[in-house]
Design a protein around this motif. Sequence first.
Motif, PDB file in Angstrom:
ATOM      1  N   PHE A  37       0.851  -1.178   0.000  1.00 48.36           N
ATOM      2  CA  PHE A  37       0.000   0.000   0.000  1.00 48.36           C
ATOM      3  C   PHE A  37       0.892   1.234   0.000  1.00 48.36           C
ATOM      4  O   PHE A  37       2.083   1.144   0.272  1.00 48.36           O
ATOM      5  CB  PHE A  37      -0.895   0.004   1.252  1.00 48.36           C
ATOM      6  N   GLN A  39       0.859   5.730   0.819  1.00 52.85           N
ATOM      7  CA  GLN A  39       0.132   6.895   1.317  1.00 52.85           C
ATOM      8  C   GLN A  39       0.939   8.142   1.014  1.00 52.85           C
ATOM      9  O   GLN A  39       2.071   8.291   1.507  1.00 52.85           O
ATOM     10  CB  GLN A  39      -0.134   6.775   2.823  1.00 52.85           C
ATOM     11  N   GLU A  44      -5.435   9.469   1.492  1.00 54.64           N
ATOM     12  CA  GLU A  44      -5.711   8.222   2.168  1.00 54.64           C
ATOM     13  C   GLU A  44      -4.722   7.146   1.724  1.00 54.64           C
ATOM     14  O   GLU A  44      -4.164   7.201   0.623  1.00 54.64           O
ATOM     15  CB  GLU A  44      -7.134   7.750   1.841  1.00 54.64           C
ATOM     16  N   ARG A  45      -4.510   6.181   2.591  1.00 57.75           N
ATOM     17  CA  ARG A  45      -3.688   5.037   2.215  1.00 57.75           C
ATOM     18  C   ARG A  45      -4.415   4.262   1.124  1.00 57.75           C
ATOM     19  O   ARG A  45      -5.610   4.012   1.232  1.00 57.75           O
ATOM     20  CB  ARG A  45      -3.412   4.143   3.423  1.00 57.75           C
ATOM     21  N   GLU A  46      -3.671   3.865   0.079  1.00 58.16           N
ATOM     22  CA  GLU A  46      -4.301   3.187  -1.030  1.00 58.16           C
ATOM     23  C   GLU A  46      -3.584   1.890  -1.377  1.00 58.16           C
ATOM     24  O   GLU A  46      -2.382   1.746  -1.177  1.00 58.16           O
ATOM     25  CB  GLU A  46      -4.343   4.089  -2.270  1.00 58.16           C
ATOM     26  N   PHE A  47      -4.371   0.988  -1.933  1.00 61.42           N
ATOM     27  CA  PHE A  47      -3.852  -0.303  -2.359  1.00 61.42           C
ATOM     28  C   PHE A  47      -2.952  -0.145  -3.574  1.00 61.42           C
ATOM     29  O   PHE A  47      -3.239   0.655  -4.465  1.00 61.42           O
ATOM     30  CB  PHE A  47      -5.035  -1.216  -2.701  1.00 61.42           C
ATOM     31  N   TYR A  95       3.979   0.842   2.300  1.00 63.17           N
ATOM     32  CA  TYR A  95       3.833  -0.091   3.402  1.00 63.17           C
ATOM     33  C   TYR A  95       3.584  -1.500   2.871  1.00 63.17           C
ATOM     34  O   TYR A  95       2.826  -1.673   1.917  1.00 63.17           O
ATOM     35  CB  TYR A  95       2.645   0.290   4.272  1.00 63.17           C
ATOM     36  N   ALA A  97       2.067  -5.282   4.057  1.00 67.15           N
ATOM     37  CA  ALA A  97       1.104  -5.791   5.012  1.00 67.15           C
ATOM     38  C   ALA A  97       0.894  -7.279   4.771  1.00 67.15           C
ATOM     39  O   ALA A  97       1.087  -7.766   3.655  1.00 67.15           O
ATOM     40  CB  ALA A  97      -0.215  -5.038   4.889  1.00 67.15           C
ATOM     41  N   THR A 106      -7.711  -2.205   2.995  1.00 64.39           N
ATOM     42  CA  THR A 106      -6.630  -1.830   3.906  1.00 64.39           C
ATOM     43  C   THR A 106      -6.743  -2.531   5.255  1.00 64.39           C
ATOM     44  O   THR A 106      -6.006  -2.212   6.175  1.00 64.39           O
ATOM     45  CB  THR A 106      -6.617  -0.310   4.133  1.00 64.39           C
ATOM     46  N   THR A 107      -7.625  -3.486   5.374  1.00 61.92           N
ATOM     47  CA  THR A 107      -7.865  -4.158   6.651  1.00 61.92           C
ATOM     48  C   THR A 107      -6.948  -5.352   6.856  1.00 61.92           C
ATOM     49  O   THR A 107      -7.399  -6.419   7.275  1.00 61.92           O
ATOM     50  CB  THR A 107      -9.331  -4.602   6.749  1.00 61.92           C
ATOM     51  N   TYR A 108      -5.669  -5.194   6.549  1.00 58.99           N
ATOM     52  CA  TYR A 108      -4.703  -6.254   6.798  1.00 58.99           C
ATOM     53  C   TYR A 108      -4.377  -6.317   8.277  1.00 58.99           C
ATOM     54  O   TYR A 108      -4.387  -5.302   8.981  1.00 58.99           O
ATOM     55  CB  TYR A 108      -3.428  -6.012   5.995  1.00 58.99           C
ATOM     56  N   TRP A 111       1.224  -4.841   9.688  1.00 58.77           N
ATOM     57  CA  TRP A 111       1.764  -3.769   8.866  1.00 58.77           C
ATOM     58  C   TRP A 111       3.212  -3.482   9.219  1.00 58.77           C
ATOM     59  O   TRP A 111       3.606  -3.594  10.386  1.00 58.77           O
ATOM     60  CB  TRP A 111       0.960  -2.486   9.076  1.00 58.77           C
TER      61      TRP A 111
END
Length: 121
Positions: A37, A39, A44-47, A95, A97, A106-108, A111
């Motif tokens: 990911f 940011q 926002e943090r993005e895939f 990042y 994850a 983003t629900t890994y 991290w």
Amino acid sequence: QVQLVESGGGLVQAGGSLRLSCAASGRTFRPYAMGWFRQAPGKEREFVAAITWSGGSTYYEDSVKGRFTISRDNSKNTGYLQMNSLKPEDTAVYYCAADPIFKIATTYDYWGQGTQVTVSS
């Protein structure tokens, strides 16, 4: 628990390449899927990309398709993100994850701390 540590970030000119690494420790890296990911400031943090535990399936965000390649070496407990043809808009903190489920959300569960990638024009 899985601990993740990214490395390989830095400053590169547009059109250049970088390879990010994600070293896992603690509970075995298997059978977790791995994701990358990013940011950028104020965003926002993005895939970016994801890979299954076996490496048999990968998925990429549209803007990086054909330029980035995700891979992993389970014997080394390490994942990679090869980034080619970098653009200034790729500038961000990246990042890695890990999660039991292969997904783009983003629900890994686990991290890393992130590594800065800066692409100059």
